[in-house]
Design a protein around this motif. Structure first.
Motif, mmCIF file in Angstrom:
data_model
loop_
_atom_site.group_PDB
_atom_site.id
_atom_site.type_symbol
_atom_site.label_atom_id
_atom_site.label_comp_id
_atom_site.label_asym_id
_atom_site.label_seq_id
_atom_site.Cartn_x
_atom_site.Cartn_y
_atom_site.Cartn_z
ATOM 1 N N VAL A 79 43.533 -23.766 5.256
ATOM 2 C CA VAL A 79 42.143 -23.849 5.629
ATOM 3 C C VAL A 79 41.224 -24.270 3.941
ATOM 4 C CG1 VAL A 79 40.122 -23.656 6.599
ATOM 5 C CG2 VAL A 79 42.710 -22.363 7.867
ATOM 6 N N PRO A 80 40.742 -25.218 4.113
ATOM 7 C CA PRO A 80 40.300 -25.507 3.349
ATOM 8 C C PRO A 80 38.980 -24.241 2.834
ATOM 9 C CG PRO A 80 39.683 -27.578 4.577
ATOM 10 C CD PRO A 80 41.000 -26.473 4.890
ATOM 11 N N ASN A 114 42.474 -17.325 11.937
ATOM 12 C CA ASN A 114 42.163 -16.409 10.556
ATOM 13 C C ASN A 114 43.186 -15.280 10.268
ATOM 14 O OD1 ASN A 114 39.892 -17.654 11.314
ATOM 15 N ND2 ASN A 114 38.992 -16.254 12.522
ATOM 16 N N ALA A 115 42.340 -14.751 8.700
ATOM 17 C CA ALA A 115 43.505 -13.578 8.215
ATOM 18 C C ALA A 115 42.818 -12.695 9.347
ATOM 19 C CB ALA A 115 42.170 -13.320 6.790
ATOM 20 N N LYS A 116 44.369 -11.587 9.692
ATOM 21 C CA LYS A 116 44.305 -10.393 10.780
ATOM 22 C C LYS A 116 44.215 -9.430 10.339
ATOM 23 C CE LYS A 116 48.146 -9.372 11.371
ATOM 24 N NZ LYS A 116 49.296 -8.772 11.335
ATOM 25 N N SER A 165 35.235 -19.457 4.251
ATOM 26 C CA SER A 165 35.595 -19.439 5.257
ATOM 27 C C SER A 165 37.499 -18.372 5.890
ATOM 28 C CB SER A 165 37.130 -20.845 5.966
ATOM 29 O OG SER A 165 37.609 -20.534 7.236
ATOM 30 N N PRO A 166 36.990 -17.099 6.822
ATOM 31 C CA PRO A 166 38.744 -16.503 6.815
ATOM 32 C C PRO A 166 39.595 -17.209 7.494
ATOM 33 C CG PRO A 166 37.026 -16.683 8.929
ATOM 34 C CD PRO A 166 36.396 -17.912 8.154
ATOM 35 N N GLY A 167 39.673 -18.052 7.702
ATOM 36 C CA GLY A 167 41.034 -18.910 7.746
ATOM 37 C C GLY A 167 42.039 -18.814 6.717
ATOM 38 N N ALA A 168 43.462 -18.370 7.495
ATOM 39 C CA ALA A 168 44.268 -18.362 6.284
ATOM 40 C C ALA A 168 45.360 -19.178 6.381
ATOM 41 C CB ALA A 168 45.495 -16.892 7.037
#
Length: 413
Positions: A14-15, A318-320, A334-337
């Motif tokens: 994820v950017p 997102n990150a777990k 972004s917290p996107g994993a």
């Protein structure tokens, strides 16, 4: 109850700014926008639970203050503000908000209200927006429910699971029998028009009589929505360990089918109608509109650790861990994993998978040659409704609902 699975798929990065491909917002004006807000905290972990949730003991020494629930509402607010930046000048107000977990009501009602307020400030809520929170029966009282209602929540979903003490014990639920039913009355008194009870059937040791008594207790409590899910024994849970060691028996598929038929019998007799395989409501207005948006491919932003989002054919997660999630936001990232961009075929398959489970069914035009032939066989076998079929839709009969998972595999070919 709603929840985020503990395992995350692989995907592309994820950017850092969370930006989406330009095409993701093409045609967005015609799609509803929803928010899912994940609260990952639980007082204890139920033996069957495989959701992305954490007890205080599990978080101790793992993420420090960033992982604590005391400042969680402020952390989540940062992701909602990130969503506003990513979606830019998208003018859509939010149609539904669903706060799930975990146990959202472990947070103060003011925190849940603050999270909702940020959604309202950044995006606005559509007229008549549905705003739901999940709640454990032993984590709320009348005053708490009144504060939720005053904050703008319109719907509450209580995890009842069972009315049987020995079934609750196997599931390791902490509330006492009768407490969920009392919660329905308290929610009504607080001004909630829409109240759901979540039930689970097929727990090892549960009898048909236990399940029927649970359904009758749920109906007598006066909710306008009931969700009933078959228990899935997930690997890695304490319940799976007990089954593997032979301490309790696994419930077989025939028993699950019998329990589903009992649910349909009791709920339909009480004035509930199914609108999705696991969901019954007393009216169209009582249906969970948030879940209906999931099932019909709308756009939603999932905020919180492990939460999944979907906008215009782009899905990300997102990150777990709460600590890693908060750390990314604190650093302005972004917290996107990971994420994936769905192909046209991916979206076709997902439409069939999700829409077939709804009473309205899916369009036969979505099916390829093999799927069309499978639908014709299913019709002959009594799994699909003839009237809907004549109108160009594959819609399940009661017999079809019992075999929905197998049937959908045939239709997507």
């Amino acid at each position: 109850m709603e929840g985020m699975p503990s395992a995350l798929p692989d995907g592309e990065p994820v950017p850092e700014d969370g930006s989406l491909p330009a095409a993701a917002l093409d045609g967005s004006a015609g799609r509803p926008l929803a928010f899912y807000l994940h609260v990952p905290y639980c007082a204890t972990r139920c033996g069957y639970c495989d959701f992305n949730t954490y007890t205080a003991t599990e978080l101790r020494g793992s993420g420090g203050a960033l992982a604590s629930r005391e400042n969680y509402a402020a952390t989540l607010a940062e992701e909602i503000r990130l969503a506003r930046k990513v979606l830019g000048d998208d003018p859509r107000p939010v149609s539904t908000v669903f706060v799930g977990g975990g146990t959202p009501t472990l947070l103060p009602a003011a925190d849940l209200g603050a999270m909702l307020a940020v959604v309202r400030e950044e995006f606005g809520l559509a007229p008549g927006a549905e705003v739901t929170t999940e709640a454990n029966p032993d984590s709320v009282d009348p005053a708490y429910l009144e504060r939720l209602r005053a904050a703008g929540f319109t719907r509450v979903s209580f995890g009842m699971q069972s009315a049987s003490p020995h079934v609750l014990n196997v599931l390791e639920r902490t509330h006492t029998p009768g407490r969920p039913e009392a919660c329905v009355a308290e929610a009504r008194a607080a001004g909630f028009e829409h109240v759901n009870l979540d039930l689970i059937y097929g727990t090892p040791g549960e009898s048909d009589a236990d399940w029927r008594a649970t359904l009758e207790a749920a109906v007598a409590a006066g909710p306008d929505h009931v969700s009933a899910y078959s228990l899935i024994v997930e690997e890695g849970t304490r319940l799976a360990g007990r089954v593997r060691r032979g301490e309790i028996p696994m419930t077989d598929d025939d028993v699950h089918a019998d329990r589903y038929l009992i649910a349909e019998e009791v709920l339909s007799a009480a004035g509930f109608s199914w609108y999705e395989v696991s969901n019954w409501a007393t009216s169209t207005a009582a249906r969970c509109r948030h879940n209906e948006l999931y099932w019909t491919g709308a756009d939603w932003w999932g905020a919180g650790p492990g939460a999944h989002s979907h906008v215009g054919g782009v899905r990300w997660w997102n990150a777990k861990h709460p600590g890693a999630y908060a750390q990314a936001l604190a650093a302005g990232r972004s917290p996107g994993a990971g994420r994936e961009v769905l192909t046209a075929e991916d979206r076709r398959v997902e439409r069939i998978l999700l829409e077939l489970r709804r009473a309205a069914g899916c369009e036969l035009s979505l099916l390829h040659t093999a799927g069309t032939a499978a639908a014709a066989r299913a019709l002959a076998d009594g799994l699909l409704d003839p009237a809907a079929y004549d109108e160009g839709r594959a819609a399940l009969t009661l017999k079809g609902r019992l075999l929905a998972d197998a049937l959908v595999r045939d239709l997507v070919d």
